[in-house]
Scaffold this motif. Structure first.
Motif, PDB file in Angstrom:
ATOM      1  N   LEU A  34     -19.863  35.802 -23.431  1.00  0.00           N
ATOM      2  CA  LEU A  34     -18.620  36.297 -22.846  1.00  0.00           C
ATOM      3  C   LEU A  34     -18.130  35.491 -21.652  1.00  0.00           C
ATOM      4  CD1 LEU A  34     -19.667  40.066 -22.780  1.00  0.00           C
ATOM      5  CD2 LEU A  34     -18.377  38.870 -24.566  1.00  0.00           C
ATOM      6  N   SER A  35     -18.848  34.442 -21.281  1.00  0.00           N
ATOM      7  CA  SER A  35     -18.527  33.741 -20.041  1.00  0.00           C
ATOM      8  C   SER A  35     -19.028  32.302 -20.063  1.00  0.00           C
ATOM      9  CB  SER A  35     -19.186  34.480 -18.872  1.00  0.00           C
ATOM     10  OG  SER A  35     -20.587  34.493 -19.045  1.00  0.00           O
ATOM     11  N   ASN A  36     -18.641  31.557 -19.024  1.00  0.00           N
ATOM     12  CA  ASN A  36     -19.203  30.233 -18.782  1.00  0.00           C
ATOM     13  C   ASN A  36     -20.371  30.404 -17.821  1.00  0.00           C
ATOM     14  OD1 ASN A  36     -15.926  29.354 -18.978  1.00  0.00           O
ATOM     15  ND2 ASN A  36     -17.374  28.203 -20.202  1.00  0.00           N
ATOM     16  N   PHE A  37     -21.393  29.550 -17.979  1.00  0.00           N
ATOM     17  CA  PHE A  37     -22.627  29.660 -17.209  1.00  0.00           C
ATOM     18  C   PHE A  37     -22.828  28.429 -16.342  1.00  0.00           C
ATOM     19  CE2 PHE A  37     -27.180  28.624 -16.922  1.00  0.00           C
ATOM     20  CZ  PHE A  37     -27.625  29.746 -16.240  1.00  0.00           C
ATOM     21  N   PHE A  38     -23.296  28.648 -15.112  1.00  0.00           N
ATOM     22  CA  PHE A  38     -23.565  27.569 -14.166  1.00  0.00           C
ATOM     23  C   PHE A  38     -24.892  27.825 -13.458  1.00  0.00           C
ATOM     24  CE2 PHE A  38     -19.005  27.987 -14.520  1.00  0.00           C
ATOM     25  CZ  PHE A  38     -18.546  26.691 -14.579  1.00  0.00           C
ATOM     26  N   ALA A  39     -25.581  26.759 -13.114  1.00  0.00           N
ATOM     27  CA  ALA A  39     -26.779  26.841 -12.280  1.00  0.00           C
ATOM     28  C   ALA A  39     -26.550  25.950 -11.070  1.00  0.00           C
ATOM     29  CB  ALA A  39     -28.010  26.374 -13.057  1.00  0.00           C
ATOM     30  N   THR A  40     -27.286  26.214 -10.005  1.00  0.00           N
ATOM     31  CA  THR A  40     -27.189  25.388  -8.806  1.00  0.00           C
ATOM     32  C   THR A  40     -28.587  24.926  -8.401  1.00  0.00           C
ATOM     33  OG1 THR A  40     -27.371  27.274  -7.305  1.00  0.00           O
ATOM     34  CG2 THR A  40     -25.153  26.629  -7.976  1.00  0.00           C
ATOM     35  N   ARG A  41     -28.607  23.761  -7.786  1.00  0.00           N
ATOM     36  CA  ARG A  41     -29.870  23.173  -7.343  1.00  0.00           C
ATOM     37  C   ARG A  41     -29.634  22.519  -5.986  1.00  0.00           C
ATOM     38  NH1 ARG A  41     -31.097  19.571 -11.815  1.00  0.00           N
ATOM     39  NH2 ARG A  41     -30.459  17.932 -10.421  1.00  0.00           N
ATOM     40  N   TYR A  42     -30.588  22.661  -5.079  1.00  0.00           N
ATOM     41  CA  TYR A  42     -30.483  21.997  -3.792  1.00  0.00           C
ATOM     42  C   TYR A  42     -30.653  20.502  -4.020  1.00  0.00           C
ATOM     43  CZ  TYR A  42     -31.133  20.884   1.122  1.00  0.00           C
ATOM     44  OH  TYR A  42     -30.991  20.358   2.385  1.00  0.00           O
ATOM     45  N   ALA A  43     -29.685  19.714  -3.598  1.00  0.00           N
ATOM     46  CA  ALA A  43     -29.711  18.265  -3.830  1.00  0.00           C
ATOM     47  C   ALA A  43     -28.938  17.571  -2.716  1.00  0.00           C
ATOM     48  CB  ALA A  43     -29.102  17.940  -5.190  1.00  0.00           C
ATOM     49  N   PRO A  44     -29.545  17.470  -1.531  1.00  0.00           N
ATOM     50  CA  PRO A  44     -28.819  16.853  -0.420  1.00  0.00           C
ATOM     51  C   PRO A  44     -28.487  15.395  -0.712  1.00  0.00           C
ATOM     52  CG  PRO A  44     -31.124  17.156   0.154  1.00  0.00           C
ATOM     53  CD  PRO A  44     -30.912  17.809  -1.183  1.00  0.00           C
ATOM     54  N   THR A  45     -27.318  14.998  -0.294  1.00  0.00           N
ATOM     55  CA  THR A  45     -26.918  13.604  -0.462  1.00  0.00           C
ATOM     56  C   THR A  45     -27.539  12.789   0.666  1.00  0.00           C
ATOM     57  OG1 THR A  45     -24.890  14.024   0.766  1.00  0.00           O
ATOM     58  CG2 THR A  45     -24.754  14.166  -1.625  1.00  0.00           C
ATOM     59  N   PRO A  46     -27.848  11.509   0.424  1.00  0.00           N
ATOM     60  CA  PRO A  46     -28.533  10.687   1.432  1.00  0.00           C
ATOM     61  C   PRO A  46     -27.813  10.612   2.771  1.00  0.00           C
ATOM     62  CG  PRO A  46     -28.447   9.540  -0.667  1.00  0.00           C
ATOM     63  CD  PRO A  46     -27.625  10.786  -0.814  1.00  0.00           C
ATOM     64  N   ARG A  47     -26.500  10.601   2.756  1.00  0.00           N
ATOM     65  CA  ARG A  47     -25.758  10.464   4.010  1.00  0.00           C
ATOM     66  C   ARG A  47     -25.156  11.777   4.487  1.00  0.00           C
ATOM     67  NH1 ARG A  47     -22.747   5.447   1.605  1.00  0.00           N
ATOM     68  NH2 ARG A  47     -23.400   6.602  -0.153  1.00  0.00           N
ATOM     69  N   ALA A  48     -25.650  12.879   3.998  1.00  0.00           N
ATOM     70  CA  ALA A  48     -25.088  14.177   4.366  1.00  0.00           C
ATOM     71  C   ALA A  48     -25.326  14.469   5.839  1.00  0.00           C
ATOM     72  CB  ALA A  48     -25.703  15.279   3.519  1.00  0.00           C
ATOM     73  N   ASP A  49     -24.304  14.973   6.498  1.00  0.00           N
ATOM     74  CA  ASP A  49     -24.413  15.403   7.884  1.00  0.00           C
ATOM     75  C   ASP A  49     -24.844  16.870   7.858  1.00  0.00           C
ATOM     76  OD1 ASP A  49     -24.188  16.089  10.522  1.00  0.00           O
ATOM     77  OD2 ASP A  49     -22.028  15.715  10.666  1.00  0.00           O
ATOM     78  N   GLU A  50     -26.131  17.096   8.102  1.00  0.00           N
ATOM     79  CA  GLU A  50     -26.693  18.451   8.014  1.00  0.00           C
ATOM     80  C   GLU A  50     -26.070  19.416   9.013  1.00  0.00           C
ATOM     81  OE1 GLU A  50     -28.870  19.695   5.791  1.00  0.00           O
ATOM     82  OE2 GLU A  50     -28.960  17.795   4.737  1.00  0.00           O
ATOM     83  N   SER A  51     -25.464  18.886  10.091  1.00  0.00           N
ATOM     84  CA  SER A  51     -24.881  19.766  11.101  1.00  0.00           C
ATOM     85  C   SER A  51     -23.465  20.207  10.739  1.00  0.00           C
ATOM     86  CB  SER A  51     -24.876  19.064  12.458  1.00  0.00           C
ATOM     87  OG  SER A  51     -24.022  17.930  12.410  1.00  0.00           O
ATOM     88  N   ALA A  52     -22.840  19.554   9.793  1.00  0.00           N
ATOM     89  CA  ALA A  52     -21.474  19.915   9.414  1.00  0.00           C
ATOM     90  C   ALA A  52     -21.465  21.276   8.706  1.00  0.00           C
ATOM     91  CB  ALA A  52     -20.886  18.848   8.494  1.00  0.00           C
ATOM     92  N   PRO A  53     -20.465  22.109   8.998  1.00  0.00           N
ATOM     93  CA  PRO A  53     -20.399  23.423   8.349  1.00  0.00           C
ATOM     94  C   PRO A  53     -20.379  23.325   6.824  1.00  0.00           C
ATOM     95  CG  PRO A  53     -18.770  23.275  10.110  1.00  0.00           C
ATOM     96  CD  PRO A  53     -19.390  21.914   9.951  1.00  0.00           C
ATOM     97  N   ARG A  54     -19.764  22.272   6.299  1.00  0.00           N
ATOM     98  CA  ARG A  54     -19.689  22.098   4.843  1.00  0.00           C
ATOM     99  C   ARG A  54     -21.060  21.823   4.221  1.00  0.00           C
ATOM    100  NH1 ARG A  54     -14.997  19.791   2.318  1.00  0.00           N
ATOM    101  NH2 ARG A  54     -16.440  18.264   1.443  1.00  0.00           N
ATOM    102  N   ALA A  55     -22.025  21.371   5.014  1.00  0.00           N
ATOM    103  CA  ALA A  55     -23.351  21.028   4.489  1.00  0.00           C
ATOM    104  C   ALA A  55     -24.043  22.235   3.888  1.00  0.00           C
ATOM    105  CB  ALA A  55     -24.222  20.416   5.575  1.00  0.00           C
ATOM    106  N   ARG A  56     -23.649  23.436   4.308  1.00  0.00           N
ATOM    107  CA  ARG A  56     -24.310  24.627   3.771  1.00  0.00           C
ATOM    108  C   ARG A  56     -24.047  24.809   2.283  1.00  0.00           C
ATOM    109  NH1 ARG A  56     -19.692  27.004   5.911  1.00  0.00           N
ATOM    110  NH2 ARG A  56     -18.864  28.626   4.567  1.00  0.00           N
ATOM    111  N   TYR A  57     -22.988  24.169   1.742  1.00  0.00           N
ATOM    112  CA  TYR A  57     -22.758  24.240   0.299  1.00  0.00           C
ATOM    113  C   TYR A  57     -22.629  22.873  -0.364  1.00  0.00           C
ATOM    114  CZ  TYR A  57     -17.836  23.949   1.752  1.00  0.00           C
ATOM    115  OH  TYR A  57     -16.658  23.570   2.321  1.00  0.00           O
ATOM    116  N   THR A  58     -22.299  21.814   0.372  1.00  0.00           N
ATOM    117  CA  THR A  58     -22.149  20.499  -0.264  1.00  0.00           C
ATOM    118  C   THR A  58     -23.491  19.840  -0.559  1.00  0.00           C
ATOM    119  OG1 THR A  58     -21.871  19.416   1.882  1.00  0.00           O
ATOM    120  CG2 THR A  58     -19.851  20.036   0.679  1.00  0.00           C
ATOM    121  N   ASN A  59     -24.569  20.379  -0.018  1.00  0.00           N
ATOM    122  CA  ASN A  59     -25.897  19.840  -0.321  1.00  0.00           C
ATOM    123  C   ASN A  59     -26.491  20.462  -1.586  1.00  0.00           C
ATOM    124  OD1 ASN A  59     -26.225  17.894   1.652  1.00  0.00           O
ATOM    125  ND2 ASN A  59     -26.863  19.379   3.175  1.00  0.00           N
TER     126      ASN A  59
END
Length: 160
Positions: A34-59
Motif C-alpha cells: 500500500l505504500s513506498n518503503f524507505f530505510a535510513t542509515r547513518y553515513a556521515p560525509t567526509p567533509r560534514a560540519d558536525e556542528s551545523a544544524p543540518r548535520a542532524r539529518y544530512t549525515n
C-alpha cells in the motif's frame, strides 16, 4: 488490492500498517503493498560540519528500491525532492534485509497519501525464527516528516 495472488493483504491488520515485499534472490526490500518503503542509515560525509544544524539529518543516507522496480507515488516523489533540496544522500540500491537484522539501519518508514510519512517502530519478519527489528527515532525520518507536514499546511498561493 485486486492483484494479490498470495493473499498478503490478509496480513495487514492492526497494528500492522503494510507488508513490505522482499526479493528472495537479492534479499533487498522493494515496496509495500500500500505504500513506498524507505530505510535510513547513518553515513556521515567526509567533509560534514558536525556542528551545523543540518548535520542532524544530512549525515544520514536514505535507501530505497531502484525506481524501475517500484510503483512511484506522489509522496515518494516529494520525499526525493526534499532530499535533493536539503542535500541528503539517496541510494537506489534497495534496502538490504541483512543490514536491518544486523542493526545497521537507523530507521525506516513508509509513505502514502493517507499518512504521508509513517515511521516504522518495529519490523516483524515472516521467518521461522520470528525475528523483529526495532528502530528508535531517526533524525532524518523526523526531518522528512516535518517537511512534508509543513508543505501540507503551507498557505495556498493567492490568485488575482
Amino acid at each position: 488490492l485486486s492483484d494479490d495472488p498470495r493473499g498478503l493483504t490478509r496480513l495487514i491488520t492492526p497494528p500492522v500498517s503494510d507488508v513490505i515485499l522482499l526479493d528472495p534472490t537479492t534479499r533487498r526490500l522493494s515496496q509495500g503493498l500500500l505504500s513506498n518503503f524507505f530505510a535510513t542509515r547513518y553515513a556521515p560525509t567526509p567533509r560534514a560540519d558536525e556542528s551545523a544544524p543540518r548535520a542532524r539529518y544530512t549525515n544520514y543516507l536514505l535507501v530505497c528500491a531502484p525506481l524501475e522496480t517500484i510503483e512511484r507515488g506522489e509522496m515518494a516523489d516529494r520525499v526525493w525532492a526534499i532530499c535533493k533540496r536539503d542535500g541528503i544522500q539517496v541510494s537506489f540500491a534497495g534496502p538490504s534485509l541483512s543490514e536491518a537484522v544486523a542493526g545497521r539501519w537507523s530507521g525506516a518508514f513508509i509513505v502514502n497519501r493517507t499518512y504521508q510519512v509513517l515511521p516504522i517502530d518495529t519490523m516483524h519478519l515472516t521467518d521461522r525464527q520470528g525475528t523483529s527489528v526495532e528502530f528508535g527515532v531517526c533524525p532524518l525520518v523526523a526531518h522528512l516528516q516535518e517537511q512534508l507536514l509543513r508543505e501540507r499546511h503551507a498557505p495556498a498561493p493567492a490568485f488575482l
